[in-house]
Design an enzyme around this catalytic site. Structure first.
Site: not given
Length: 413
Positions: A174-176
C-alpha cells in the site's frame, strides 16, 4: 551499474526535492527521484531520525532497508517543532521544486508549514502530500498506514484463499503504490509548470486510493452485475487458465495459459488435445466457466514431474510460465544479473552488500546510485550554507537545538 556523475546526469538533474517524511511512502517516492538525479534533501528529527533506520534487519545498528531507501539523499536534522527549525524548512521550500511529506493532515499547518504558507514563499512549489485518506473528507484526520489502505482499497478482501481470512502480500504494498502515484503526480505537476500551465500545486495522494486504483473492473462489475469479487487463491478470477500449480518435487509453477492460441499449445504440451480442441473452451469466457476442470487437468500433469521438467516443457511449447522465486533464486538468476538488477554496493564500514538495481531503464539518461543512506544530519551544515545561512547562524541554530550535526554532534538539545 555506474554511479550518477556530472558527466552523465539523470533526467531529474537540477530538480531539488525536500522530503519531510518517515518510514515508507514519502521516503520511497523521494528515493525514486533521487535515483534519477534529483537532489533530495531529507529532513529528519534530531536524535533518532527516521524510524526506518531501526526497522527490519540491522547491520551494526542500522537498518539495511535504510541504506536502500535513502540512497542518494542528503540528511538534514531539523527540529520542526521549534520556530527556528520551521524557518529553516521554509527556506528549504523556497529553493525547492518539490516537497514531499506524509504527516497526518493538519500537522504541517500547526507548524506554519502548510500549503498556503509554503506557496507564499515559493509560488512554483509542487507539494506532494501523502496520507492515509487524503487531505479532505470525513476520514482525513484518521491515522492511516499502508495496511489500512490495502484493506479499505479492496486489495485485502480479494487476496488469499477463499476458505481463509484475507491475506496480505508480505510487503508494504500500500505504501509503495502510494509512492509510485506520488512520483507520477509530482512529475505531472512539474511538466505542467514547464508547459506554462500555471505555477505550483498540491498533489494529494492517499494510501487507500492508490490501492483502489489497482482494482481493475471491481466497481463496474458490482454496479452493473451485482458481482462481488472474492478471494481466489492463486488463480486470476475470470481469466483461465491462470494459476499456481504443484510439482512433484514440492515446488510451484505459475502457468498463464489464458490466451486462445497459448491455451491450445498448453493443452498439447500436457497431452490434453481433447480440451485444446473443445469448442466450448476456444475463448476465455468459455474457459472461465470451466476453470476448475482446466486447473485440475494441468495440476494432474505438473504434479507428476519435477519443476525443471515442467518449465522445460512449457518453454518448448512457448507457454508463459515461471517458478515461484525466493530471494535466493532472485540473486542467482542470470536475467536479474544481465539487467543489473542486483547491484553490488559498499556500506559505510566497507562491508560489501548487494542491493536492488534501478527501475525503470532509461537508454539516454539512466538512473544510478552515488551513495547509500547517509548518517543522520550528515549534510546539515552544507545544505544550510547552500540556502544562505552563515557559519554564525548555523552555529546559533545548533546551539538552540533547532538543527543537528551528524549523529547529534554539536546538538545542544
Amino acid at each position: 551499474m555506474p554511479p550518477l556523475s556530472t558527466a552523465q546526469k539523470g533526467p531529474l538533474a537540477g530538480i531539488r526535492v525536500v522530503e519531510l517524511g518517515n518510514l515508507i511512502a514519502a521516503p520511497f517516492a523521494a528515493r525514486l527521484m533521487a535515483e534519477f538525479g534529483a537532489e533530495v534533501i531529507k529532513v529528519e528529527s534530531p536524535g533518532e531520525g527516521d524510524p526506518l533506520r531501526k526497522w527490519r534487519k540491522l547491520h551494526k545498528g542500522t537498518s539495511l532497508w535504510w541504506y536502500l531507501q535513502s540512497r542518494n539523499k542528503k540528511s538534514v536534522a531539523i527540529n520542526m517543532r521549534l520556530p527556528e527549525g520551521q524557518e529553516v524548512v521554509r527556506r528549504l521550500a523556497r529553493e525547492a521544486d518539490v516537497l514531499i511529506e506524509n504527516f497526518r493532515p493538519g500537522t504541517l499547518e500547526r507548524w506554519g508549514l502548510g500549503w498556503e504558507q509554503l506557496k507564499a514563499v515559493n509560488p512554483n512549489l509542487v507539494m506532494v502530500r501523502i496520507s492515509g485518506f487524503g487531505q479532505d473528507g470525513p476520514y482525513r484526520e484518521r491515522p492511516g498506514f499502508g495496511a489500512v489502505g490495502e484493506a479499505m482499497g479492496g486489495m485485502r478482501y480479494t487476496t488469499g484463499d477463499p476458505d481463509r481470512p484475507p491475506a496480505r502480500t508480505g510487503i508494504s504494498i500500500g505504501d509503495s503504490l502510494a509512492a509510485l502515484h506520488a512520483v507520477m503526480g509530482a512529475l505531472m505537476a512539474l511538466l505542467s509548470i514547464k508547459n506554462g500551465n500555471g505555477g505550483g500545486q498540491v498533489v494529494d495522494v492517499s494510501l487507500y486510493e492508490s490501492v483502489f486504483n489497482m482494482m481493475e473492473s471491481l466497481v463496474p462489475e458490482y454496479d452493473l452485475l451485482g458481482h462481488v469479487r472474492e478471494r481466489s487463491g492463486g488463480s486470476l478470477p475470470g481469466i483461465a487458465p491462470s494459476n499456481t500449480y504443484p510439482t512433484r518435487d514440492g515446488a510451484f509453477v505459475v502457468i498463464a495459459g489464458n490466451g486462445d492460441a497459448i491455451f491450445k499449445r498448453l493443452m498439447t504440451a500436457i497431452g490434453r488435445d481433447d480440451l485444446g480442441n473443445d469448442p466450448r473452451l476456444a475463448s476465455n469466457d468459455g474457459r472461465a466457466a470451466h476453470a476448475s476442470e482446466l486447473d485440475g487437468a494441468i495440476a494432474d500433469w505438473t504434479r507428476t514431474r519435477p519443476i525443471d521438467d515442467v518449465v522445460a516443457a512449457l518453454d518448448a511449447a512457448d507457454v508463459p510460465n515461471g517458478r515461484i522465486y525466493s530471494v535466493e533464486d532472485i540473486v542467482a538468476d542470470p536475467q536479474y544479473q544481465a539487467r543489473e538488477m542486483i547491484l553490488p554496493s559498499i556500506l559505510p564500514d566497507g562491508t560489501e552488500v548487494r542491493m536492488p538495481g534501478i527501475v525503470p531503464k532509461l537508454s539516454g539518461t539512466p538512473g544510478g546510485v552515488s551513495w547509500l543512506g547517509p548518517r543522520l544530519g550528515e549534510h546539515t551544515a552544507d545544505v544550510l550554507a547552500e540556502i544562505g545561512y552563515t557559519p554564525d547562524e548555523i552555529a546559533a541554530l545548533l546551539s538552540k537545538g533547532a538543527v543537528a550535526a551528524p549523529d547529534g554532534q554539536g546538538d545542544a538539545a
